[in-house]
Design a protein around this motif. Sequence first.
Motif, PDB file in Angstrom:
ATOM      1  N   GLN A  45       0.830  -1.271  -0.190  1.00  0.00           N
ATOM      2  CA  GLN A  45      -0.200   0.150   0.045  1.00  0.00           C
ATOM      3  C   GLN A  45       0.757   1.190  -0.034  1.00  0.00           C
ATOM      4  N   ALA A  46       2.025   1.239   0.657  1.00  0.00           N
ATOM      5  CA  ALA A  46       2.797   2.275   0.725  1.00  0.00           C
ATOM      6  C   ALA A  46       3.437   2.701  -0.734  1.00  0.00           C
ATOM      7  N   THR A  47       3.887   1.536  -1.099  1.00  0.00           N
ATOM      8  CA  THR A  47       4.371   1.725  -2.566  1.00  0.00           C
ATOM      9  C   THR A  47       3.247   2.372  -3.735  1.00  0.00           C
ATOM     10  N   LYS A  48       2.268   1.693  -3.436  1.00  0.00           N
ATOM     11  CA  LYS A  48       1.040   2.291  -4.101  1.00  0.00           C
ATOM     12  C   LYS A  48       0.683   3.687  -4.016  1.00  0.00           C
ATOM     13  N   GLU A  49       0.851   4.147  -2.885  1.00  0.00           N
ATOM     14  CA  GLU A  49       0.518   5.670  -2.468  1.00  0.00           C
ATOM     15  C   GLU A  49       1.755   6.543  -2.946  1.00  0.00           C
ATOM     16  N   LYS A  50       2.937   5.884  -3.022  1.00  0.00           N
ATOM     17  CA  LYS A  50       4.159   6.668  -3.377  1.00  0.00           C
ATOM     18  C   LYS A  50       4.219   6.889  -4.909  1.00  0.00           C
ATOM     19  N   LEU A  51       3.743   5.837  -5.608  1.00  0.00           N
ATOM     20  CA  LEU A  51       3.957   5.587  -7.111  1.00  0.00           C
ATOM     21  C   LEU A  51       2.589   5.913  -8.029  1.00  0.00           C
ATOM     22  N   GLY A  52       1.475   5.761  -7.423  1.00  0.00           N
ATOM     23  CA  GLY A  52       0.062   6.220  -8.207  1.00  0.00           C
ATOM     24  C   GLY A  52      -0.435   5.160  -8.917  1.00  0.00           C
ATOM     25  N   GLU A  53      -1.124   5.424  -9.798  1.00  0.00           N
ATOM     26  CA  GLU A  53      -2.298   4.922 -10.487  1.00  0.00           C
ATOM     27  C   GLU A  53      -1.522   3.639 -11.521  1.00  0.00           C
ATOM     28  N   LEU A  54      -0.389   4.026 -11.952  1.00  0.00           N
ATOM     29  CA  LEU A  54       0.416   2.826 -12.817  1.00  0.00           C
ATOM     30  C   LEU A  54       0.899   1.661 -11.929  1.00  0.00           C
ATOM     31  N   CYS A  55       0.917   1.908 -10.480  1.00  0.00           N
ATOM     32  CA  CYS A  55       1.304   0.819  -9.514  1.00  0.00           C
ATOM     33  C   CYS A  55       0.094   0.028  -9.248  1.00  0.00           C
ATOM     34  N   ILE A  56       0.145  -1.288  -9.537  1.00  0.00           N
ATOM     35  CA  ILE A  56      -1.017  -2.257  -8.932  1.00  0.00           C
ATOM     36  C   ILE A  56      -0.684  -3.168  -7.948  1.00  0.00           C
ATOM     37  N   PRO A  57      -0.793  -3.082  -6.796  1.00  0.00           N
ATOM     38  CA  PRO A  57      -0.325  -3.779  -5.745  1.00  0.00           C
ATOM     39  C   PRO A  57      -1.285  -4.974  -5.585  1.00  0.00           C
ATOM     40  N   ILE A  58      -0.750  -6.268  -5.395  1.00  0.00           N
ATOM     41  CA  ILE A  58      -1.416  -7.385  -5.155  1.00  0.00           C
ATOM     42  C   ILE A  58      -0.778  -8.202  -4.247  1.00  0.00           C
TER      43      ILE A  58
END
Length: 250
Positions: A45-58
Amino acid sequence: MTNNKPLKTAIVTGGGSGIGLAITELFIQNGIRTIIIGRDVKKLQATKEKLGELCIPIAFNLTEFEKISELTDSLIMEYGPIHTLVNNAGINLKKDFILVTHQEFENILSTNVTAVFALSKAVVKHMRSEKNGNIINISSMASQYGIPKVIAYTASKAAIEGMTKAMAVELSPMGIRVNCIAPGFIATEMSAKALNDDKERMQKVLSRTPLGVLGKPEDIAAAALFLSSDAAKFITGTILPVDGGNSIGF
Ligand code: NDP
């Protein structure tokens, strides 16, 4: 769409930390939508918040082999073809040979080898129908020369280099390039655990690294971006050391 070109999609396992995170950041900077897989939801989640919409966390444990095919199918259904798979997730165990249990040995092999096979197989099924794609595996200096106290990790990374060649000869005729990066000693949580309390080992690492320092995760990311790109369209089956010269160090 980015720059009017169709969006490329990549999967980076272990993309929430260390080397995988640096690869994800660089892919996203280059307009590649990047699906990151890991077990730690907070890190993802922290990575998603930092990197934005092109980051899809699974959030997914890659040792749940029987669920990998279903996961891959659903990701492709949602995001379209996968252009690049980076098999980066891995675990290490630093322990005397004689003390390593069968279970510990199996655990390392499950994550570092069997999961790579299972995810690659599931992704290749789709890449084959696209006649396009590339896979990047991550090995280690442990497969270039002998390092004490990492028996299972060494077995796993030697397997990765062998698998890279076997996959490359079988899959390249289908339009799928397969390469491997062999990182030297890179400053991440994993190497900190192995080196920070072991001055002798750290000294040994640095003394045989001609460039004289630990690498940075970004150094591996740059190589991954290159190998995933059309600039590397004639490169397959290669093991690329990105190691400050460690593998040829005296
Ligand atoms: P980290 O420990 O920082 O990252 C490992 C990643 O793998 C984590 O994000 C972790 O995510 C993920 N992971 C581990 N097990 C699983 C699993 N069962 N399912 C899903 N994800 C998993 O290590 P590094 O960044 O240092 O290492 C990355 C790769 O580079 C590894 O393959 C390692 O062997 C290799 N390497 C590293 C070197 C170094 O010096 N750092 C040198 C040579 C090779 P989570 O915790 O969320 O599950």
